[in-house]
Design an enzyme around this catalytic site. Structure first.
Site, PDB file in Angstrom:
ATOM      1  N   SER A   1      21.601   1.584  64.727  1.00 42.24           N
ATOM      2  CA  SER A   1      21.680   0.164  64.632  1.00 42.24           C
ATOM      3  C   SER A   1      23.035  -0.093  65.587  1.00 42.24           C
ATOM      4  CB  SER A   1      22.416  -0.248  63.263  1.00 42.24           C
ATOM      5  OG  SER A   1      22.140  -1.667  63.026  1.00 42.24           O
ATOM      6  N   ALA A   2      22.785  -1.192  66.295  1.00 44.14           N
ATOM      7  CA  ALA A   2      23.605  -1.669  67.561  1.00 44.14           C
ATOM      8  C   ALA A   2      24.957  -2.088  67.173  1.00 44.14           C
ATOM      9  CB  ALA A   2      23.015  -2.544  68.280  1.00 44.14           C
ATOM     10  N   HIS A   3      24.869  -2.807  66.080  1.00 41.50           N
ATOM     11  CA  HIS A   3      26.329  -3.526  65.703  1.00 41.50           C
ATOM     12  C   HIS A   3      27.556  -2.454  65.150  1.00 41.50           C
ATOM     13  CE1 HIS A   3      24.433  -3.346  61.620  1.00 41.50           C
ATOM     14  NE2 HIS A   3      25.643  -3.356  61.052  1.00 41.50           N
TER      15      HIS A   3
ATOM     16  N   CYS B   1      26.886  -1.179  50.982  1.00 40.97           N
ATOM     17  CA  CYS B   1      25.814  -1.968  51.031  1.00 40.97           C
ATOM     18  C   CYS B   1      25.725  -2.844  49.759  1.00 40.97           C
ATOM     19  CB  CYS B   1      24.317  -1.304  51.271  1.00 40.97           C
ATOM     20  SG  CYS B   1      24.197  -0.317  52.753  1.00 40.97           S
TER      21      CYS B   1
END
Length: 371
Positions: free
Chosen positions: A190-192, A316
């Site tokens: 995931s890029a973030h 999460c």
């Protein structure tokens, strides 16, 4: 409070300057539909192909083995579902560790076969081997490193244990911070997490791994992520990862040393504290500890008032106030939990100030509840 220290990079990193620069440029040139044959479409396709090539190189696959999704969670849902569905004649069971990301657990659902971990959060490899070689297993799933405590998992050994069963690896916690493991069949990221924009996920599928996407096959990402691609954000994600990897050696060296010092100071200066996770075989930038007689949310709030951004509980589900399933599976203290994770902008002075302020805050909160 004169300054803030962002110590929650494991949740999200601020946009890398390289990503910001690329994003501003790409907005003006990457807006067209890349499947069209006109000039604007061809330009958009060239930009998308370039971004895919950079991202594929970073995770060690060919560009045609890398698919782009709308998030790391979407990559997990699409990838794990597709590889499981392709092996429906073999079975439907998904063997996974007890400390996987909630997206893996939710996707596996009732077909999940859970394998326990030790007190540092590492999977029981013998039990994993036995479970994954049982009849009816479609796929094994094991994260590259734990997102809450930083402990690395034995991916290469797990891949060998899987034999002909494909190994699905959630690498969101480690890409950009650690070497990419080998031996896997499917990998997500995931890029973030590395300073790219939110809304870009990676799904890598090795050639020879059979998949059956949940959506009809179309011209976009082979049906693994239908819809119009976000080319500017994908380019920004590629620029951020490329820049981050160029900085990784120096950043990881500093982060590893600073986390080592913080680990020692927390254990030495705060009574009734449990520092969790593997002290050595771990991600360089993550530290988790639990304080007895302290509410985790109260501690996070008090630290926030002093200028420190940290997280508590499950990465999460902290807003639900439920105990972390990761810490519970490890058999360690779940109460008064704090995760510190260093960003590329973190300084030693911030770590030193955090270590100085933390013991007093813990004492104050304990005193307020009569401890």
């Amino acid at each position: 409070m004169s300054e803030r220290a962002y110590l929650d990079a494991a949740s999200a990193e601020a946009l890398h300057p390289a990503a910001r620069e690329m994003l501003l440029s790409a907005v003006d040139s990457g807006w067209a539909d890349p499947v069209r044959l006109h000039h604007e479409g061809r330009t958009a396709r060239l930009l998308l192909d370039n971004a895919r090539a950079v991202l594929a190189d970073a995770v060690g696959v060919r560009p045609d083995e890398l698919f782009l999704t709308t998030s790391g969670t979407a990559a997990i849902h699409a990838g794990l579902t597709a590889v499981t569905a392709a092996r429906r004649r073999v079975g439907a069971a998904v063997v996974h560790s007890a400390v996987e990301h909630s997206a893996v657990l939710h996707t596996a659902g009732d077909a999940g076969v859970e394998v326990g971990v030790d007190m540092v959060g590492r999977v029981d490899l013998d039990a994993f081997r036995e479970a994954v070689r049982a009849p009816g297993v479609a796929v094994g799933a094991l994260q590259s490193a734990n997102h809450e405590v930083g402990t690395r998992q034995p991916i290469e050994a797990a891949a060998a244990a899987c034999g002909d069963v494909p190994l699905f690896v959630d690498a969101a916690a480690s890409i950009g911070h650690d070497a990419v493991p080998t031996g896997w069949s499917v990998l997500t990221a995931s890029a973030h997490k590395w300073g790219g924009p939110a809304g870009v996920g990676l799904l890598a599928v090795r050639k020879g791994t059979r998949i059956a996407p949940a959506w009809p096959m179309d011209e976009r990402e082979d049906g693994l992520s239908p819809g119009f691609p976000d080319i500017p954000n994908t380019l920004a994600a590629a620029a951020a990862l490329q820049a981050r990897l160029a900085e990784a050696a120096d950043l990881n060296k500093n982060h590893h040393a600073w986390i080592d010092e913080l680990r020692q100071r927390v254990a030495a200066e705060i009574p009734d504290v449990e520092v969790v996770g593997d002290p050595e075989d771990r991600l360089p930038h993550v530290l988790t500890f639990s304080c007895l007689y302290v509410d985790g949310e109260a501690l996070v709030t008090a630290l926030d008032a002093e200028g420190f951004s940290v997280s508590s509980g499950s990465a999460c589900t902290s807003s639900t106030l439920r105990p972390s399933h990761v810490l519970a599976a490890m058999g360690v203290l779940t109460h008064g939990n704090v995760r510190v994770s260093l960003a590329r902008t973190t300084t030693y002075d911030e770590i030193d100030r955090f270590s100085t302020v933390l013991p007093g805050i813990v004492r104050r909160i304990r005193a307020e509840v009569g401890m």
